[in-house]
Scaffold this motif. Structure first.
Motif, short mmCIF file in Angstrom:
data_model
loop_
_atom_site.label_atom_id
_atom_site.label_comp_id
_atom_site.label_asym_id
_atom_site.label_seq_id
_atom_site.Cartn_x
_atom_site.Cartn_y
_atom_site.Cartn_z
N ARG A 7 1.05 4.10 -3.00
CA ARG A 7 0.89 5.54 -2.80
C ARG A 7 2.10 6.31 -3.34
O ARG A 7 1.95 7.36 -3.97
CB ARG A 7 0.67 5.84 -1.32
N ASN A 16 0.83 -1.21 0.00
CA ASN A 16 0.00 0.00 0.00
C ASN A 16 0.87 1.26 0.00
O ASN A 16 0.57 2.24 -0.70
CB ASN A 16 -0.92 0.00 1.22
N GLU A 17 1.93 1.23 0.79
CA GLU A 17 2.84 2.37 0.83
C GLU A 17 3.53 2.58 -0.51
O GLU A 17 3.66 3.72 -0.98
CB GLU A 17 3.86 2.15 1.94
N HIS A 50 1.97 6.30 -7.21
CA HIS A 50 0.98 7.25 -7.72
C HIS A 50 1.45 8.69 -7.56
O HIS A 50 1.25 9.54 -8.45
CB HIS A 50 -0.35 7.03 -7.00
N ARG A 51 2.08 8.98 -6.41
CA ARG A 51 2.56 10.34 -6.18
C ARG A 51 3.65 10.72 -7.19
O ARG A 51 3.65 11.83 -7.74
CB ARG A 51 3.09 10.47 -4.75
#
Length: 567
Positions: free
Chosen positions: A176, A172-173, A179-180
């Motif tokens: 993120r 999950n990290e 995507h960033r």
């Protein structure tokens, strides 16, 4: 034969283990000696039995001292033979002096001798001691093994759960972060294209892409080793005592009781009494075995209660047989009432511990292997999107930046060139951001890739006919295109090369790719005979090396079976 061999090895191992005598074997020996194997003091009444219990209890005190000396001796000795000698010597000493100690105590307290049949009493004590101590040692050994394997099983399960949870958190990290970075690169790309383009601006954006690819490549997707070792294991589920009582091996209970009482039966009844006892005890044992076996599907507590009731009934029957065959047996005739059920319980517990230890060991092995495979699969599934995103950024997006930088360095970029760059980078960034990696990506055709690079540099491409057929497979075509793209990016970015040679051929069931360009290899990682490693060379069979004034990037790829032509 193999099972019998394992049994004999297990029995022999207990004598040399250094843990033959334990506090539990001491408690059990005292219980058997005081309550069951009691001397005959007076008539065959309950009062006579209580006198025998009193004599046995007081007479056990010096025997306990001998047991402690034997325990200390086997713990202190290192050689297996010496330990076995200490164990056997202790058992012989206890069995040998017990009749004389009991006779002395009985004479002192009740002015009654326990008898003079010393030989049969010593042999009976010897058999009883060997059976009690050995069965107890086996039970304790397998109980410890059961606890150890159960602990390993629970730890493996806890580590697996903790590891998978950590992988999910890292995934999950990483998602993120990915995507960033895509959003940042898209915003930086839009800002780049909103101003007049020059070489430095495009190169700066390419460096930003390169930094993003290395940032993704450096993300951790596997749990830290320390986090798995620090897992806390929950309490162990315990089986109720009655639930552990089950079917004993046929004839073991009856034969064990007969072995312990055989010398006494021969002395007081003769061979005919012994033969009758053998037949009747065997019949009772087999009947109890069949009855208890039929209760296997019942609830554990109910099954255990029926087990105890069945063997108690057998004990009553053996007691009646004893008084019938040897009427003047005295208070010793009461021994089967408690002796037979106790022997059955001891043997059943030993068998249960052995079976559970064996089953738990097999289960622990299976779970440990399965845990490793599952955890590895989770890590691999978490790593796949990052590897794909890194390759797209490091290869395709940087390649487009290098092409645009070379173009604007020599020409004023036309609107069509800018819009093409925008559309191509949008597609690549969308692929990087996408979480769907189940389907196969459409491979970038090697000819289209070379055609795109020909705007910047002279690229020659040589592909063998049999190798070109293999490139039609998406997975293999993408791998080859990524390697070629890597070589061309490095040729322009690191050495400013204006030409490159690409050769793709097949040797047996492997596809070999070679990208050569002029330049001097900059060693930025660990080197081995001119070879270095990096993001572009992390695949199996991929190397980059210096050959004269050329930098050579080579890779070998296995051709799927369906594509291997027969020659």
């Amino acid at each position: 034969m193999l099972r019998a061999g394992r049994v004999w090895r297990a029995l022999g191992a207990t004598f040399v283990s250094g843990r033959y005598f334990t506090r539990w074997s001491l408690v059990l020996a005292i219980a058997v000696g005081v309550l069951l194997s009691v001397p005959s003091v007076g008539d065959a009444s309950f009062e006579g039995y209580l006198r025998g219990v009193t004599v046995a209890a007081l007479g056990s005190l010096p025997l306990i001292v001998i047991g402690f000396i034997g325990t200390w001796a086997e713990r202190s000795l290192d050689r297996p033979a010496a330990r076995a000698a200490a164990v056997i010597g202790t058992i012989v000493a206890i069995a040998g002096i017990r009749p004389f100690v009991n006779d002395a105590v009985s004479t002192l307290l009740f002015a009654t001798s326990t008898g003079t049949n010393w030989a049969s009493r010593i042999v009976t004590n010897l058999i009883t001691c060997l059976a009690v101590f050995t069965v107890c040692a086996l039970t304790i050994t397998y109980q410890r093994q059961l606890h150890a394997t159960t602990a390993r099983l629970q730890l493996a399960a806890a580590q697996m759960r903790a590891g998978i949870a950590e992988v999910c958190r890292l995934q999950n990290e990483a998602t993120r972060t990915r995507h960033r970075l895509v959003d940042d690169l898209r915003a930086a790309r839009d800002q780049l294209l909103s101003r007049p383009l020059d070489f430095e601006a495009v190169r700066g954006y390419a460096d930003r892409v390169r930094a993003a690819s290395h940032a993704l490549n450096g993300l951790r997707t596997a749990p830290a080793p320390d986090s798995l070792h620090a897992v806390r294991v929950g309490p162990t589920e315990r089986m109720p005592f009655l639930g552990r009582l089950g079917t004993t091996p046929p004839l073991t209970v009856g034969l064990t009781y007969l072995a312990a009482t055989l010398p006494f039966a021969l002395t007081h009844g003769g061979p005919s009494v012994v033969l009758t006892a053998v037949v009747v005890n065997a019949a009772l044992d087999l009947a109890a075995w069949a009855l208890i076996r039929s209760t296997r599907r019942l609830r554990p507590r109910l099954r255990g209660s029926l087990f105890f009731a069945t063997w108690l009934a057998v004990g009553v029957a053996v007691m009646g047989l004893t008084f019938a065959l040897i009427p003047d047996v005295g208070s010793l005739g009461l021994v089967p009432l408690a002796g037979v059920p106790l022997i059955a319980v001891i043997i059943s517990l030993c068998v249960d511990v052995y079976r559970r230890a064996h089953a738990e060991e097999q289960r622990a092995t299976t779970v440990l292997l399965g845990s490793a495979r599952r955890l590895a699969a989770e890590v691999d599934a978490s790593q796949a999107p990052l590897d794909r995103a890194t390759d797209l950024l490091h290869g395709r997006l940087q390649g487009r930046c290098v092409i645009l930088a070379a173009h604007v360095d020599e020409n004023v970029p036309e609107p069509e060139v800018i819009e093409t760059f925008r559309a191509q980078t949008d597609d690549i960034l969308d692929d990087v951001r996408s979480d769907d990696i189940d389907g196969e990506d459409e491979p970038e055709d090697i000819d289209d890739l070379v055609r795109a690079w020909s705007v910047v540099m002279g690229v020659s491409l040589a592909i063998n006919a049999d190798a070109r057929d293999a490139l039609t497979r998406a997975a293999l075509g993408d791998a080859v295109s990524s390697l070629v793209n890597e070589g061309l990016v490095n040729a322009v970015k690191h050495s400013g090369a204006r030409w490159a040679e690409i050769e793709i051929g097949r040797r047996g069931d492997r596809l070999h790719v070679r990208v050569a360009s002029p330049g001097i290899l900059a060693v930025v990682g660990p080197a081995d005979n001119g070879r270095v490693t990096g993001i572009g060379t992390r695949g199996d069979g991929t190397t980059v090396r210096q050959q004269g004034d050329r930098v050579i990037l080579e890779g070998a790829f296995a051709i799927p079976t369906a594509n291997v032509a027969t020659s």
